[in-house]
Design an enzyme around this catalytic site. Structure first.
Site, short mmCIF file in Angstrom:
data_model
loop_
_atom_site.label_atom_id
_atom_site.label_comp_id
_atom_site.label_asym_id
_atom_site.label_seq_id
_atom_site.Cartn_x
_atom_site.Cartn_y
_atom_site.Cartn_z
CG ASP A 208 44.92 46.69 36.10
OD1 ASP A 208 45.30 47.76 35.66
OD2 ASP A 208 46.00 46.01 36.78
CD GLU A 258 25.39 35.66 33.54
OE1 GLU A 258 25.14 36.14 34.62
OE2 GLU A 258 25.94 34.81 33.19
C1 NOJ Z 1 47.64 49.42 35.25
C2 NOJ Z 1 47.23 50.40 36.21
O1 NOJ Z 1 46.83 51.60 35.83
C3 NOJ Z 1 48.53 50.74 37.09
O2 NOJ Z 1 48.20 51.75 38.23
C4 NOJ Z 1 48.82 49.47 38.06
O3 NOJ Z 1 50.06 49.74 38.63
C5 NOJ Z 1 49.22 48.59 37.04
N1 NOJ Z 1 48.05 48.21 35.83
C6 NOJ Z 1 49.22 46.97 37.59
O4 NOJ Z 1 47.88 46.47 38.35
#
Ligand code: NOJ
Length: 541
Positions: A208, A258
């Site tokens: 993310d 790993e």
């Molecule tokens: C991207 C994620 O897909 C979204 O749902 C989220 O709100 C933001 N990153 C923050 O983590």
């Protein structure tokens, strides 16, 4: 098109993946919230689509201020969703069906209820605990002003005060303090989290918000110029696409190496433009793939679409990788609604106050079906967000009091946010929550939701569900290679993948199909013609 091969396994390069938003997929225990037991009970549906794997949105312990992207324990399942034993059992069941499972890794921030942040607040500025996050003294004589003008991606300032003139940074919601990756303990912590999930049975990670990991430690003021998310040059932007991000990504890749013959996938959500800079994240020792936001956000326009497809292919293949093709996810208005709006209408804005008469749902679904076949035919991996295989529309009329997305309040109620694409799935025509579970549903499902259900579409050859099943099966049989050539075809986007031609009609009238046997089409094609807003695949030899 030539590609140089490298270690990434073929399933990572060219697989089809089903994205599960676990709260909204299937609810086994009747509390109105989807859970792991619900996923296990419905794995046959996913297997029936003929995909290679699943990506599961965050399922960790969390106060749920941002749909679970606010994690309090990276090694625990949220009690609403189940337990670690349930997760292990899901990995096992999925693997038995030939499905690999990718989990979400959230390294840019934690929840403000994470023990790291709680102890950072207690220990105070300058403490070792405090350096895990970005604390900074405010401006003004007593620190009463934010340390910089940075804005949260969800609206409003990116700094929140904690008293005594001290502030902390959050590029998203105030409940999501950003981690400070300059603190060397984080690399070890995340290596250990990555190992934990691999050992439990995960086959890879979707990572993310990678664009923002590293920050300029002098936190200078910054005003965006040019299109959002576009970065030119190295370390120009104080919190986007900084060089140090690459070292962090390499550390995860080393940990992956790993394990399991290195056959673990690392897929980045890196919101960086242009492609020349994004492609750097596809270096041999970084991500196997990155999400393709230029494609995801492209309007139904053949010129733009073609140039964005070409740019993605050029950039990814120059690094020996292939692009990802995605039309929907849990953050964007569903394709069947987006494509039903005029091109000059911003779908997210339309949700709040747009003229409902502007929406043409039939056209939206027609185009979403054609778009799905177009994306599936391209070389690379294909991600399908739950419900897309049912042609689900956005639930655009969720009452304001039901909205949970932090974007709604943080934008000063100027944007409704993302709840409308997160409404629990309909599995059956009728029943209290249309088969989602024995109880209700945590977000209200519209009346008539059951007509989109799996039950209503299963076995109906004209349904979107059967179209996805047919075309995904053909995709894995005939398109499991990298070859790709454009075909010039006025009014259409057409290309050849060995013996398969994919053609999408963007013109207002029917066009004549090229020679070949029709394999599948997103709508019936009669007399050798392709209607507007339809994709067909043909076999030419
Ligand atoms: C991207 C994620 O897909 C979204 O749902 C989220 O709100 C933001 N990153 C923050 O983590």
């Amino acid at each position: 098109m030539t590609t140089h091969h490298r270690s990434a396994s073929e399933w990572q390069r060219r697989g089809a993946f089903y994205q599960i938003y676990p709260r909204s997929f299937a609810d086994a225990d009747g509390d109105g919230i989807g859970d792991i037991a619900g996923i296990r009970a419905r794995l046959d549906h996913i297997a029936s689509l003929g995909v290679d794997g699943i990506w599961i949105n965050p399922w960790y312990a969390s106060p749920m201020r941002d749909g679970g992207y606010d994690v309090t324990d990276h090694r625990a399942i949220h009690p609403d969703l189940g337990t670690i034993d349930d997760a292990r059992a899901l990995f096992d069941d999925a693997n038995q069906l030939g499905l690999r499972v990718l989990v979400d890794l959230v390294p840019n921030h934690t929840s403000d209820e994470h023990p790291w942040f709680v102890s950072a607040l207690q220990a105070g500025p300058g403490s070792p605990e405090g350096t895990r996050y970005h604390f900074r003294r405010g401006r003004g004589s007593s620190g009463e002003l934010p340390p910089s003008n940075w804005q949260s991606a969800f609206g409003g300032p990116a700094w929140t005060a904690v008293g005594d003139g001290e502030w902390y940074l959050h590029l998203f919601d105030a409940s999501q303090p950003d981690l400070n990756w300059a603190d060397p303990t984080l690399e070890q912590e995340f290596a250990s989290i990555v190992r934990f999930w691999i050992e439990l049975g995960a086959s890879g990670f979707r990572v993310d918000a990678v664009q923002g990991l590293s920050k300029d430690s002098s936190y200078p003021d910054w005003t965006e110029s040019g299109p959002a998310h576009t970065v030119e040059g190295t370390d120009v932007h104080p919190y986007r696409d900084r060089t140090a991000n690459h070292e962090i990504v390499r550390s995860w890749r080393r940990t992956l190496g790993e394990h399991a013959d290195g056959d673990v996938a690392l897929i980045g959500e890196v919101v960086v433009r242009p492609w020349e800079r994004l492609a750097d994240y596809l270096a041999d020792d970084e991500f196997h793939q990155v999400f393709n936001f230029d494609f995801l956000e492209c309007p139904w326009d053949p010129g733009q679409l073609r140039s964005r497809i070409a740019a993605a292919l050029d950039a990814a293949t120059s690094r020996g990788a292939l692009p990802t093709w995605v039309w929907s996810n849990h953050d964007i208005v569903r394709a069947a609604t987006r494509f039903g709006l005029p091109m000059d209408v911003d779908p997210a804005q339309w949700l709040l106050d747009g003229d409902r008469a502007l929406l043409d749902p039939q056209r939206g679904l027609l185009r979403a079906r054609a778009a799905a076949l177009l994306a599936m035919a391209l070389p690379g991996s294909y991600f399908l967000y739950q419900g897309e295989e049912l042609g689900l529309p956005e639930v655009h009329d969720l009452p304001l009091h039901c909205l949970l997305d932090p974007i709604f309040e943080r934008s000063g109620r100027a944007s409704k946010g993302r709840d409308g694409c997160r409404v629990p799935l309909p599995w059956t025509r009728c029943g209290r929550s249309f088969g989602f579970g024995p109880g209700g549903a945590w977000l209200p499902q519209p009346s008539g939701w059951g007509r989109h259900s799996v039950e209503a579409q299963h076995g109906d050859p004209s349904s979107t569900l059967e179209l996805f099943r047919r075309s995904l099966a053909l995709r894995s049989e005939l398109l499991d290679h990298d070859d790709f050539e454009w075909i010039e075809f006025p009014g259409a986007i057409a290309f050849e993948r060995r013996e398969v031609v994919s053609i999408t009609n963007f013109s207002p009238g029917t066009i004549e199909l090229p020679a070949g046997d029709l394999l599948v089409a997103s709508e019936p094609c009669t007399d050798g013609t392709l209607p507007p807003d339809v994709t067909a695949w043909l076999r030419t030899s």
